[in-house]
Design an enzyme around this catalytic site. Sequence first.
Site, PDB file in Angstrom:
ATOM      1  N   THR A  39       0.834  -1.209   0.000  1.00 40.01           N
ATOM      2  CA  THR A  39       0.000   0.000   0.000  1.00 40.01           C
ATOM      3  C   THR A  39       0.866   1.255   0.000  1.00 40.01           C
ATOM      4  O   THR A  39       0.596   2.215  -0.722  1.00 40.01           O
ATOM      5  CB  THR A  39      -0.912   0.012   1.245  1.00 40.01           C
ATOM      6  OG1 THR A  39      -1.681  -1.181   1.267  1.00 40.01           O
ATOM      7  CG2 THR A  39      -1.828   1.211   1.238  1.00 40.01           C
ATOM      8  N   THR A  40       1.925   1.229   0.809  1.00 42.17           N
ATOM      9  CA  THR A  40       2.824   2.384   0.915  1.00 42.17           C
ATOM     10  C   THR A  40       3.542   2.654  -0.398  1.00 42.17           C
ATOM     11  O   THR A  40       3.966   3.780  -0.655  1.00 42.17           O
ATOM     12  CB  THR A  40       3.838   2.153   2.057  1.00 42.17           C
ATOM     13  OG1 THR A  40       3.118   1.790   3.235  1.00 42.17           O
ATOM     14  CG2 THR A  40       4.660   3.394   2.338  1.00 42.17           C
ATOM     15  N   TYR A  76     -13.465  -4.898  -1.468  1.00 44.88           N
ATOM     16  CA  TYR A  76     -14.732  -4.602  -2.154  1.00 44.88           C
ATOM     17  C   TYR A  76     -15.616  -5.839  -2.318  1.00 44.88           C
ATOM     18  O   TYR A  76     -16.792  -5.799  -1.997  1.00 44.88           O
ATOM     19  CB  TYR A  76     -14.502  -3.940  -3.516  1.00 44.88           C
ATOM     20  CG  TYR A  76     -15.794  -3.413  -4.119  1.00 44.88           C
ATOM     21  CD1 TYR A  76     -16.332  -2.206  -3.675  1.00 44.88           C
ATOM     22  CD2 TYR A  76     -16.494  -4.135  -5.076  1.00 44.88           C
ATOM     23  CE1 TYR A  76     -17.523  -1.734  -4.184  1.00 44.88           C
ATOM     24  CE2 TYR A  76     -17.692  -3.676  -5.589  1.00 44.88           C
ATOM     25  CZ  TYR A  76     -18.207  -2.473  -5.137  1.00 44.88           C
ATOM     26  OH  TYR A  76     -19.398  -2.007  -5.636  1.00 44.88           O
ATOM     27  N   TYR A  90      -2.422 -10.392   4.268  1.00 43.83           N
ATOM     28  CA  TYR A  90      -2.469  -9.004   4.740  1.00 43.83           C
ATOM     29  C   TYR A  90      -3.905  -8.679   5.146  1.00 43.83           C
ATOM     30  O   TYR A  90      -4.796  -8.605   4.304  1.00 43.83           O
ATOM     31  CB  TYR A  90      -1.973  -8.072   3.627  1.00 43.83           C
ATOM     32  CG  TYR A  90      -1.937  -6.595   3.962  1.00 43.83           C
ATOM     33  CD1 TYR A  90      -2.020  -6.121   5.267  1.00 43.83           C
ATOM     34  CD2 TYR A  90      -1.793  -5.655   2.939  1.00 43.83           C
ATOM     35  CE1 TYR A  90      -1.976  -4.772   5.551  1.00 43.83           C
ATOM     36  CE2 TYR A  90      -1.744  -4.291   3.209  1.00 43.83           C
ATOM     37  CZ  TYR A  90      -1.837  -3.858   4.518  1.00 43.83           C
ATOM     38  OH  TYR A  90      -1.800  -2.510   4.786  1.00 43.83           O
ATOM     39  N   ARG A 138      -9.073  -0.788   4.911  1.00 38.46           N
ATOM     40  CA  ARG A 138      -9.002  -0.588   3.458  1.00 38.46           C
ATOM     41  C   ARG A 138      -9.832  -1.605   2.685  1.00 38.46           C
ATOM     42  O   ARG A 138     -10.169  -1.365   1.529  1.00 38.46           O
ATOM     43  CB  ARG A 138      -7.545  -0.667   2.988  1.00 38.46           C
ATOM     44  CG  ARG A 138      -6.691   0.517   3.429  1.00 38.46           C
ATOM     45  CD  ARG A 138      -5.295   0.448   2.823  1.00 38.46           C
ATOM     46  NE  ARG A 138      -4.462   1.547   3.268  1.00 38.46           N
ATOM     47  CZ  ARG A 138      -4.315   2.699   2.629  1.00 38.46           C
ATOM     48  NH1 ARG A 138      -4.964   2.922   1.505  1.00 38.46           N
ATOM     49  NH2 ARG A 138      -3.524   3.638   3.102  1.00 38.46           N
ATOM     50  N   LYS A 185       0.095 -10.318   8.129  1.00 41.29           N
ATOM     51  CA  LYS A 185       0.346  -8.921   8.486  1.00 41.29           C
ATOM     52  C   LYS A 185      -0.963  -8.402   9.063  1.00 41.29           C
ATOM     53  O   LYS A 185      -1.955  -8.242   8.352  1.00 41.29           O
ATOM     54  CB  LYS A 185       0.756  -8.096   7.261  1.00 41.29           C
ATOM     55  CG  LYS A 185       0.940  -6.607   7.572  1.00 41.29           C
ATOM     56  CD  LYS A 185       1.226  -5.792   6.315  1.00 41.29           C
ATOM     57  CE  LYS A 185       1.330  -4.312   6.649  1.00 41.29           C
ATOM     58  NZ  LYS A 185       1.527  -3.473   5.430  1.00 41.29           N
ATOM     59  N   ILE A 214       5.741  -5.047   9.434  1.00 35.25           N
ATOM     60  CA  ILE A 214       5.884  -4.442   8.106  1.00 35.25           C
ATOM     61  C   ILE A 214       5.514  -2.987   8.308  1.00 35.25           C
ATOM     62  O   ILE A 214       4.350  -2.646   8.532  1.00 35.25           O
ATOM     63  CB  ILE A 214       5.003  -5.137   7.062  1.00 35.25           C
ATOM     64  CG1 ILE A 214       5.468  -6.587   6.879  1.00 35.25           C
ATOM     65  CG2 ILE A 214       5.074  -4.396   5.722  1.00 35.25           C
ATOM     66  CD1 ILE A 214       4.608  -7.414   5.946  1.00 35.25           C
TER      67      ILE A 214
END
Length: 302
Positions: free
Chosen positions: A44-45, A107, A133, A138, A162, A204
């Site tokens: 994401t980062t 989603y 993850y 999100r 994660k 992470i």
Amino acid sequence: MQFKGAFSALVTPFRNGEIDEEAFRAFIEWQIEQGIDGLVPCGTTGESATLTHAEHGRVIKICVDQVKGRVPVLAGSGSNNTLEAIELTRYAKEAGADGALLITPYYNKPTPAGLVAHFKAIATEVSIPIVVYNVPGRTALNVQPATLKAIKDAVPEVVGVKEATGNLKQVSEMIELCGEDFCMLSGDDFTVLPLLALGGCGVISVVSNVMPAAMSGMCKAFAEGDIATARKLHYHMAPLCRALFSETNPIPVKTAVSMMGMCTEEFRLPLVPMQPDTRAALEKVMLESGVLNTEELAEATA
């Protein structure tokens, strides 16, 4: 345990709309010099949501090539489309990544059975160590401890998670069900130290883009039983943790890395630069934390 200690969820430097390979390689080298334990490209980062498939593969390849086996590379390769996740995970394996970080489908909101089937389908096509993850903020989906155990039991390639809920009760239940050999990585910089105390193996991290030595040092100190040093580093990083999440990640952290002169302050829409007030507050924290001095700031913003 393969994925242990502090892993940086790397920013992806851009220049004029393209991946800035030179800046990315230099940033990776600096991370390793600072003592980071592992690297995560295309998370994401790293603004993975706006990378093309070709760019995604290239970013992972650059990272693996620059690292040259010195630290593990855990490549982001998840998607809400199982076929796409298979393709991206195949890219990661072919590039030489040590493992794949796979976000739960966003989603779609699959059922627990759908989650098991999703990870099983990926592992069947691409056999590589997988870290799940879990980031409900999100994805609108929270992997429950029993579901994580079901995934682990059905998919031997799944070696860890994660966990980015910040819910230590859930973390404890996951470790209890999945066992101490299952790698519990924090996905929330605020809760790394208590997660380690529960039996977690590392993090992470977003903050380690800016403070790799401190985050890695905290994990090492805890592993060595030096709780006082680990606690001291936790509180040393706390103001920066708050500042780096004052706006949507990765806007503040990429701004911070650019202030340090390591990349341009360039984002892809729909992300935009920080607002003046939060940017000024971030700058103040960075100066007070000692990760930036006035000369570096003047040079980076000239």
